[in-house]
Write a protein that holds these residues in place. Structure first.
Motif, PDB file in Angstrom:
ATOM      1  N   ARG A  30     -25.361  28.122 -66.675  1.00  0.00           N
ATOM      2  CA  ARG A  30     -25.136  27.247 -67.702  1.00  0.00           C
ATOM      3  C   ARG A  30     -26.465  26.973 -68.822  1.00  0.00           C
ATOM      4  O   ARG A  30     -25.821  26.035 -70.155  1.00  0.00           O
ATOM      5  CB  ARG A  30     -25.239  25.647 -67.268  1.00  0.00           C
ATOM      6  N   ALA A 266     -31.979  37.973 -53.693  1.00  0.00           N
ATOM      7  CA  ALA A 266     -31.762  36.593 -53.939  1.00  0.00           C
ATOM      8  C   ALA A 266     -33.446  36.037 -54.472  1.00  0.00           C
ATOM      9  O   ALA A 266     -33.282  35.757 -56.178  1.00  0.00           O
ATOM     10  CB  ALA A 266     -31.736  35.164 -52.555  1.00  0.00           C
ATOM     11  N   GLU A 267     -34.750  36.229 -54.107  1.00  0.00           N
ATOM     12  CA  GLU A 267     -36.090  36.041 -54.191  1.00  0.00           C
ATOM     13  C   GLU A 267     -35.677  36.861 -55.727  1.00  0.00           C
ATOM     14  O   GLU A 267     -36.497  36.118 -56.482  1.00  0.00           O
ATOM     15  CB  GLU A 267     -36.242  36.252 -53.419  1.00  0.00           C
ATOM     16  N   GLY A 270     -33.541  35.256 -58.289  1.00  0.00           N
ATOM     17  CA  GLY A 270     -34.782  33.658 -58.736  1.00  0.00           C
ATOM     18  C   GLY A 270     -35.477  34.091 -59.374  1.00  0.00           C
ATOM     19  O   GLY A 270     -35.854  33.569 -60.730  1.00  0.00           O
ATOM     20  N   TYR A 271     -37.140  34.907 -59.152  1.00  0.00           N
ATOM     21  CA  TYR A 271     -37.975  35.762 -59.636  1.00  0.00           C
ATOM     22  C   TYR A 271     -37.798  35.250 -61.114  1.00  0.00           C
ATOM     23  O   TYR A 271     -37.851  35.359 -62.186  1.00  0.00           O
ATOM     24  CB  TYR A 271     -38.516  36.386 -58.415  1.00  0.00           C
ATOM     25  N   GLY A 274     -36.684  32.831 -63.321  1.00  0.00           N
ATOM     26  CA  GLY A 274     -37.519  32.349 -63.769  1.00  0.00           C
ATOM     27  C   GLY A 274     -38.247  32.595 -64.462  1.00  0.00           C
ATOM     28  O   GLY A 274     -38.553  31.611 -65.730  1.00  0.00           O
ATOM     29  N   VAL A 275     -38.837  33.703 -64.714  1.00  0.00           N
ATOM     30  CA  VAL A 275     -39.410  34.064 -65.797  1.00  0.00           C
ATOM     31  C   VAL A 275     -38.290  33.907 -67.112  1.00  0.00           C
ATOM     32  O   VAL A 275     -38.534  33.665 -68.099  1.00  0.00           O
ATOM     33  CB  VAL A 275     -39.957  35.741 -66.045  1.00  0.00           C
TER      34      VAL A 275
ATOM     35  N   ILE B 225     -29.213  21.900 -54.741  1.00  0.00           N
ATOM     36  CA  ILE B 225     -28.018  23.780 -55.016  1.00  0.00           C
ATOM     37  C   ILE B 225     -29.606  24.323 -55.365  1.00  0.00           C
ATOM     38  O   ILE B 225     -31.004  24.240 -55.261  1.00  0.00           O
ATOM     39  CB  ILE B 225     -27.358  23.477 -56.806  1.00  0.00           C
ATOM     40  N   GLY B 228     -32.775  26.976 -60.088  1.00  0.00           N
ATOM     41  CA  GLY B 228     -32.383  27.866 -61.095  1.00  0.00           C
ATOM     42  C   GLY B 228     -31.078  27.391 -61.577  1.00  0.00           C
ATOM     43  O   GLY B 228     -30.455  27.941 -62.689  1.00  0.00           O
ATOM     44  N   ARG B 229     -30.474  26.471 -60.600  1.00  0.00           N
ATOM     45  CA  ARG B 229     -28.990  26.561 -60.719  1.00  0.00           C
ATOM     46  C   ARG B 229     -28.189  25.488 -61.129  1.00  0.00           C
ATOM     47  O   ARG B 229     -27.155  24.805 -61.603  1.00  0.00           O
ATOM     48  CB  ARG B 229     -28.426  27.346 -59.633  1.00  0.00           C
ATOM     49  N   GLY B 230     -29.349  24.564 -60.591  1.00  0.00           N
ATOM     50  CA  GLY B 230     -28.739  23.279 -61.411  1.00  0.00           C
ATOM     51  C   GLY B 230     -29.852  22.998 -62.706  1.00  0.00           C
ATOM     52  O   GLY B 230     -29.549  23.550 -63.509  1.00  0.00           O
ATOM     53  N   VAL B 231     -29.860  21.431 -62.417  1.00  0.00           N
ATOM     54  CA  VAL B 231     -29.852  20.874 -64.180  1.00  0.00           C
ATOM     55  C   VAL B 231     -31.848  20.287 -64.144  1.00  0.00           C
ATOM     56  O   VAL B 231     -32.043  19.940 -65.449  1.00  0.00           O
ATOM     57  CB  VAL B 231     -29.706  18.941 -64.344  1.00  0.00           C
ATOM     58  N   ILE B 232     -32.490  20.781 -62.870  1.00  0.00           N
ATOM     59  CA  ILE B 232     -33.861  20.202 -63.366  1.00  0.00           C
ATOM     60  C   ILE B 232     -34.262  21.606 -64.608  1.00  0.00           C
ATOM     61  O   ILE B 232     -34.209  22.710 -64.595  1.00  0.00           O
ATOM     62  CB  ILE B 232     -34.982  20.241 -62.681  1.00  0.00           C
ATOM     63  N   PRO B 235     -38.922  24.766 -66.278  1.00  0.00           N
ATOM     64  CA  PRO B 235     -41.117  25.434 -67.099  1.00  0.00           C
ATOM     65  C   PRO B 235     -41.059  23.908 -67.227  1.00  0.00           C
ATOM     66  O   PRO B 235     -42.683  24.111 -67.046  1.00  0.00           O
ATOM     67  CB  PRO B 235     -39.709  25.635 -67.949  1.00  0.00           C
ATOM     68  N   GLY B 264     -30.286  31.529 -50.028  1.00  0.00           N
ATOM     69  CA  GLY B 264     -31.203  30.293 -50.500  1.00  0.00           C
ATOM     70  C   GLY B 264     -32.587  29.767 -50.899  1.00  0.00           C
ATOM     71  O   GLY B 264     -32.969  29.160 -51.983  1.00  0.00           O
ATOM     72  N   GLU B 267     -34.379  32.658 -53.077  1.00  0.00           N
ATOM     73  CA  GLU B 267     -33.792  32.773 -54.140  1.00  0.00           C
ATOM     74  C   GLU B 267     -34.313  31.146 -55.505  1.00  0.00           C
ATOM     75  O   GLU B 267     -34.976  31.592 -56.246  1.00  0.00           O
ATOM     76  CB  GLU B 267     -32.077  32.579 -54.480  1.00  0.00           C
ATOM     77  N   GLY B 270     -38.500  32.515 -55.415  1.00  0.00           N
ATOM     78  CA  GLY B 270     -38.314  33.140 -56.217  1.00  0.00           C
ATOM     79  C   GLY B 270     -38.264  32.802 -58.140  1.00  0.00           C
ATOM     80  O   GLY B 270     -39.364  32.739 -58.751  1.00  0.00           O
ATOM     81  N   TYR B 271     -36.907  31.956 -57.888  1.00  0.00           N
ATOM     82  CA  TYR B 271     -37.045  31.446 -60.193  1.00  0.00           C
ATOM     83  C   TYR B 271     -38.821  30.440 -59.413  1.00  0.00           C
ATOM     84  O   TYR B 271     -39.281  30.908 -60.517  1.00  0.00           O
ATOM     85  CB  TYR B 271     -35.774  30.330 -59.536  1.00  0.00           C
ATOM     86  N   LYS B 273     -41.832  31.322 -58.786  1.00  0.00           N
ATOM     87  CA  LYS B 273     -42.601  31.772 -59.005  1.00  0.00           C
ATOM     88  C   LYS B 273     -43.009  32.223 -60.369  1.00  0.00           C
ATOM     89  O   LYS B 273     -43.487  32.800 -60.732  1.00  0.00           O
ATOM     90  CB  LYS B 273     -42.988  32.453 -57.883  1.00  0.00           C
ATOM     91  N   GLY B 274     -40.936  32.531 -60.441  1.00  0.00           N
ATOM     92  CA  GLY B 274     -41.386  33.369 -62.042  1.00  0.00           C
ATOM     93  C   GLY B 274     -41.746  32.811 -62.607  1.00  0.00           C
ATOM     94  O   GLY B 274     -42.105  33.265 -64.084  1.00  0.00           O
ATOM     95  N   VAL B 275     -40.604  31.406 -62.951  1.00  0.00           N
ATOM     96  CA  VAL B 275     -41.497  30.549 -63.920  1.00  0.00           C
ATOM     97  C   VAL B 275     -42.914  30.052 -63.716  1.00  0.00           C
ATOM     98  O   VAL B 275     -43.550  30.292 -64.434  1.00  0.00           O
ATOM     99  CB  VAL B 275     -41.589  29.041 -63.705  1.00  0.00           C
TER     100      VAL B 275
END
Lengths: 280, 280
Positions: A30, A266-267, A270-271, A274-275, B225, B228-232, B235, B264, B267, B270-271, B273-275
């Motif tokens: 998105r 997936a992890e 995702g990471y 996220g970065v 979801i 990272g795939r949704g709207v929130i 960061p 899921g 992911e 991961g997301y 933690k990446g943020v």
């Protein structure tokens, strides 16, 4: 404009169209919206699925929401007929997966170079990720010109007698046709002592593709590990990719738990996402 | 940050985490490093594993590298004996998993409040994530004082007649004992129209716990979801958590694909933690 750039641009336009129609599925990023600061497209390097057939690897990609694939010859042999290639590509297309390149293809003979370019042409891709022997670089360059297909040379770490790090590629192609460049394998590069955030900036004019992964230590013995659990500084890497305006795909190559890789892929995805979201 | 520095930081984090686990069992994790620049600890809210027994949920947590758990009564019934509780906690401890809180526990009667605090005491946790009826808030406050156990009240979105968003909690506890606070459920809060990055700052003095998730749309019909795939905007959320110096756990609660959630959850973790890595 290059073919791959056009392909990516089309994907962006499609994504915006989908979102505009209110049909957001969660699959298409998105964030390709409005401010032009879209995260880079995430793909998968086909070797990740070495232990799975095409159907099972497609199922995993769909679950992961990934739409770009660098096809490995395990899933589509180099000597395939046009018909066999078309059948496989149709499967990926039906699953909304774009085969954006092929590889890694090793080229130790002239015949292997011929085969690689013939295969890439049959696959309709604008780029090969490959490893030509030094004495075949002139011949590979001829083929790049003849086919108008890019060649992104892949580095494979300290064990690689030809191209341990991206610098070993760059030095050998920097004076050649601008369609010769690099697929930087981030993990192998770090094992070879490369500061990948700097390498991305240094080789930016020839950076065509990326194999993204993490490693347990920054040395020869570094092992594959979920992105974010290893030693690589991904925020610094993504900052560099943003800085140079990288236009390619970021293909995750996951080489741990290869018989049961879904959670680790997936992890990792995702990471990395996220970065990218935080570094926008 | 250099690779070496990252390695050293990880080593320090691991060392401090081990010490924390050894010395502070039962205590809410503090921010690990002196400079406050460590990523926040990631945990899991037990409801994520609603369809799995303790052994299988432990196996997933180990694969995910997660060491903090908010135990749900599905896995440890509220009326358990001390012996039964000790046996379950020993399993988690053996797997290097710290049960840092219990919940979500609904409290519709005085007896349910009594049971919740008795259970938390038997579990040796310093906090309950719970949902007391309005007319039990005075009684719950008495119990908080009597047991010296925190109560973090959980919001459950537009369908929740008591606490749709975190503001509905805050208004009812802000004048009460400082050990009464919030477990903000990020996904339900967003579905209830809350800007969670602002809420974190607004309610910082009473923010004890978090249920982290993403939702497909910011409305009642929003579905669970992968993060990272949704709207929130994660960061923005992490920036706020850093800004207030949040000292709790960030527990992922994943409520999609509950019969097969590992990919899921991976992911999502991961997301997040990446943020956090990029927002450090």
């Amino acid at each position: 404009m290059s073919v791959i750039r056009k392909m990516l641009q089309r994907a962006v336009i499609s994504a915006v169209a989908v979102v505009s129609l209110g049909l957001l599925t969660g699959a298409t990023p998105r964030n390709y919206l409005a401010d032009g600061k879209a995260p880079l497209p995430v793909g998968i390097a086909g070797y990740t699925f070495a232990k799975f057939d095409i159907d099972r690897s497609i199922a995993m990609m769909q679950r992961l929401g990934v739409h770009y694939l660098s096809v490995k010859d395990i899933h589509l042999p180099l000597n395939s007929s046009q018909e066999a290639i078309d059948a496989v590509l149709a499967k990926y297309k039906a699953a909304n997966i774009q085969v954006y390149t092929v590889g890694v293809i090793y080229m130790k003979t002239k015949e292997a170079v011929d085969q690689a370019f013939d295969y890439a042409k049959k696959c309709g891709v604008p780029m090969i990720v490959g490893v030509p022997n030094y004495d075949l670089l002139d011949y590979a360059e001829q083929k790049v010109k003849e086919y108008d297909i890019k060649l992104a040379i892949h580095n494979h770490g300290p064990e690689d007698a030809l191209y341990p790090g991206p610098g070993d590629v760059y030095e050998r192609i920097k004076q050649r046709d601008p369609r010769m460049g690099l697929c930087i394998d981030i993990g192998h590069a770090v094992r070879a002592g490369t500061a990948v955030d700097k390498a991305v900036k240094e080789y930016k004019d020839r950076l065509f593709d990326l194999h993204i992964k993490d490693v347990s230590i920054a040395a020869k013995d570094g092992k594959a590990i979920e992105i974010g659990r290893g030693v690589i500084d991904f925020p610094a890497l993504v900052k560099s990719l943003n800085k140079i305006g990288y236009k390619g795909v970021c293909s995750i190559e996951f080489e741990k738990d290869m018989a049961d890789p879904l959670a680790g892929i997936a992890e990792s995805i995702g990471y990395f996402k996220g970065v990218m979201a935080a570094e926008k």
